[in-house]
Design a protein around this motif. Structure first.
Motif, PDB file in Angstrom:
ATOM      1  N   LEU A 221      27.798 108.262   6.671  1.00  0.00           N
ATOM      2  CA  LEU A 221      26.622 109.016   6.227  1.00  0.00           C
ATOM      3  C   LEU A 221      25.481 108.113   5.802  1.00  0.00           C
ATOM      4  O   LEU A 221      24.315 108.431   6.030  1.00  0.00           O
ATOM      5  N   LEU A 222      25.822 106.991   5.135  1.00  0.00           N
ATOM      6  CA  LEU A 222      24.782 106.081   4.642  1.00  0.00           C
ATOM      7  C   LEU A 222      23.822 105.694   5.758  1.00  0.00           C
ATOM      8  O   LEU A 222      22.637 105.499   5.526  1.00  0.00           O
ATOM      9  N   HIS A 223      24.365 105.550   6.953  1.00  0.00           N
ATOM     10  CA  HIS A 223      23.529 105.247   8.117  1.00  0.00           C
ATOM     11  C   HIS A 223      23.003 106.532   8.767  1.00  0.00           C
ATOM     12  O   HIS A 223      21.804 106.677   8.987  1.00  0.00           O
ATOM     13  N   HIS A 224      23.898 107.469   9.045  1.00  0.00           N
ATOM     14  CA  HIS A 224      23.495 108.678   9.783  1.00  0.00           C
ATOM     15  C   HIS A 224      22.371 109.438   9.073  1.00  0.00           C
ATOM     16  O   HIS A 224      21.513 110.030   9.713  1.00  0.00           O
ATOM     17  N   LEU A 225      22.413 109.461   7.740  1.00  0.00           N
ATOM     18  CA  LEU A 225      21.407 110.242   7.011  1.00  0.00           C
ATOM     19  C   LEU A 225      19.993 109.786   7.333  1.00  0.00           C
ATOM     20  O   LEU A 225      19.068 110.588   7.358  1.00  0.00           O
TER      21      LEU A 225
ATOM     22  N   THR B 175      19.752 101.148   9.871  1.00  0.00           N
ATOM     23  CA  THR B 175      19.321 101.445   8.506  1.00  0.00           C
ATOM     24  C   THR B 175      20.442 102.121   7.728  1.00  0.00           C
ATOM     25  O   THR B 175      21.160 102.966   8.284  1.00  0.00           O
ATOM     26  N   PHE B 176      20.578 101.774   6.469  1.00  0.00           N
ATOM     27  CA  PHE B 176      21.537 102.413   5.558  1.00  0.00           C
ATOM     28  C   PHE B 176      20.776 102.832   4.298  1.00  0.00           C
ATOM     29  O   PHE B 176      20.022 102.039   3.744  1.00  0.00           O
TER      30      PHE B 176
END
Lengths: 317, 317
Positions: A221-225, B175-176
């Motif tokens: 999620l940290l990336h996908h968001l 990106t994170f």
């Protein structure tokens, strides 16, 4: 496990689901039927200096006057350290009888005795602790309503729970901060700024939700968001679809991970909760090839009713 | 790639790193040395109705009066749609010359011409877009400062970036939302309520951070984050350690995932950023067996300087 119909000879039950942000209660007949209901915004975070005892007297004095012999039980955050009376966590695995034995009673002077349902705690295989409070009552209510003694129960919400039941006992569970995460991101993050204010959901989740589920299949999620932002900026997803897309990413990641803990479980997965949230979860569960059956959250009252009966039976022994 | 020393015969450079929440600038001599600095809270979100042009005149009028021939470049969110002049994203892979060709100039009447550095965009293998704005300048500055043309660069922050460089070009990045996620959870979630107010960090990260990293090795933040609460409630981690533990969970998950995209990259990973954040990242990178070397964020000015020189060279052709 006793079924409500086995023990319909005892008195009335006042079942109180007293949570963080609201309170719901039912006056239940000796056969388990709900006769009257109360819904109130007096969740424990909205007491604003009022004593819980006074809130209780105001809400339930009249029911108790009519049924002085009723068994009164309350589940949810009212039994936490921040609540009225703390009912310490019972350790998993835990069955219905363990929960009944963990009830903590308090006397409301000149009025009645109230029993508080304990939460459950567990230590996962990796040594990490987890807790629930309120959901255990829903799960036992679902077991009583369905007449089953095993399965996986999914309780979506602020802190979503996946619960594994075997032989009528809760043998494991996992918490996911799905609802709170969505809310934080929607209200306070840079992602929320791209979404139109108060866009009403309504209807079935759409393609954007599915796209989010699809992407949740790997990674974090940290990336996908961040793709909520880049899709918005680059015009690849319309502003009014971004919340749905984000919801698919987050719920999808929950389901992806949760199912790995419950691979041996029988089908279908039981889904307990509100209609709109349940329909998002059904869609995400289907994306991950999990069959589901939906139960409404009336199971809380069924759980409290069955717990009251078990308690009475324990008292008689 | 030109090295600053190759082109020290041109004029002064005014290098402006103009971001969301603050602005930093340097007046640089023809040899690249920083002569004077300006730091200001006038980030683009704090303009409060003032025109960017007026902020610019007030801050830089005096430097420009002394050096009317200086090349003036600005990187960061000032070149976004929410900024002063939009410099559209250049597509990856992109080298230094592509970035220089993408500069967008605006005339500040009667004063000077200002060049805005484009951000970079990419489409990942899974079809998902990603963007950066400001970090590209830091990476090219790091390349110029180090005299290298490949490597992995990690730029921790609100939106942490991992950037892969090959043959002097940025060929990929991810990106994170690590910094923003930490901040949201610390300030607005139920987890933050268990943490003492404004506990100063100071010193090296401790055992709680390592414990968080350890747990990040598998699973998902959505689940692990709840252990911040259960550890706090059950007294397994002290309140003043909970923020460190949460930081280990989040940064650990970033590193766990990010390294899978950059497996072929040479060692060490270059870490660009503030001291305290860099030390957390060094620890998390070490936990995942990645060697790192730290660069301070003066590389932004080196990047703008090198870009100014490349632009002048392009103009002469």
């Amino acid at each position: 496990m006793m079924h409500p119909s086995d023990i319909a000879d005892s008195g009335e039950v006042i079942a109180i689901d007293w949570g963080t942000s609201s309170l719901r209660a039912a006056l239940m007949a000796p056969d388990g039927a709900v006769r009257e209901r109360i819904a109130s915004p007096d969740g424990i975070m909205f007491a604003n200096g009022r004593r819980f005892e006074d809130i209780f007297r105001a809400l339930f004095g009249e029911w108790i006057a009519r049924h002085p012999g009723a068994t009164i039980l309350a589940s949810g955050m009212i039994g936490s350290r921040q609540g009225w009376v703390e009912a310490p966590y019972a350790a998993c695995p835990a069955g219905f009888e363990d929960l009944a034995r963990g009830l903590v009673f308090a006397e409301v002077e000149g009025l009645a005795k109230v029993g508080f349902v304990p939460g459950l705690s567990i230590e996962h295989d990796d040594g990490v602790p987890d807790v629930m409070r309120g959901e255990e009552t829903q799960v036992f209510g679902a077991l009583a309503s369905l007449g089953v003694s095993e399965g996986v129960f999914v309780l979506p919400g602020t802190h979503s729970k996946w619960v594994r039941v075997e032989g009528g006992r809760i043998i494991g569970f996992r918490t996911f901060m799905t609802g709170e995460m969505f809310d934080l991101l929607r209200r306070h993050s840079i992602l929320g700024r791209l979404m139109p204010e108060g866009a009403p959901k309504g209807g079935e989740p759409g393609e954007a939700f599915d796209l989010g589920c699809e992407l949740s299949g790997s990674g974090t999620l940290l990336h996908h968001l961040f793709s909520v932002r880049s899709r918005g900026l680059l015009g690849k997803t319309a502003p009014e679809q971004l919340a749905d897309y984000m919801s698919g990413l987050i719920i999808g990641e929950e389901v992806r991970e949760a199912r790995t803990f419950f691979t041996e479980a029988p089908s279908p997965v039981y889904l307990v909760g509100r209609g709109d949230l349940a329909s998002l979860y059904r869609r995400a569960l289907a994306h991950y090839d999990l069959q589901s059956a939906a139960l409404d959250d009336g199971v809380t009252f069924a759980g409290l009713f069955a717990l009251a009966r078990t308690h009475r039976a324990q008292m008689k022994v």
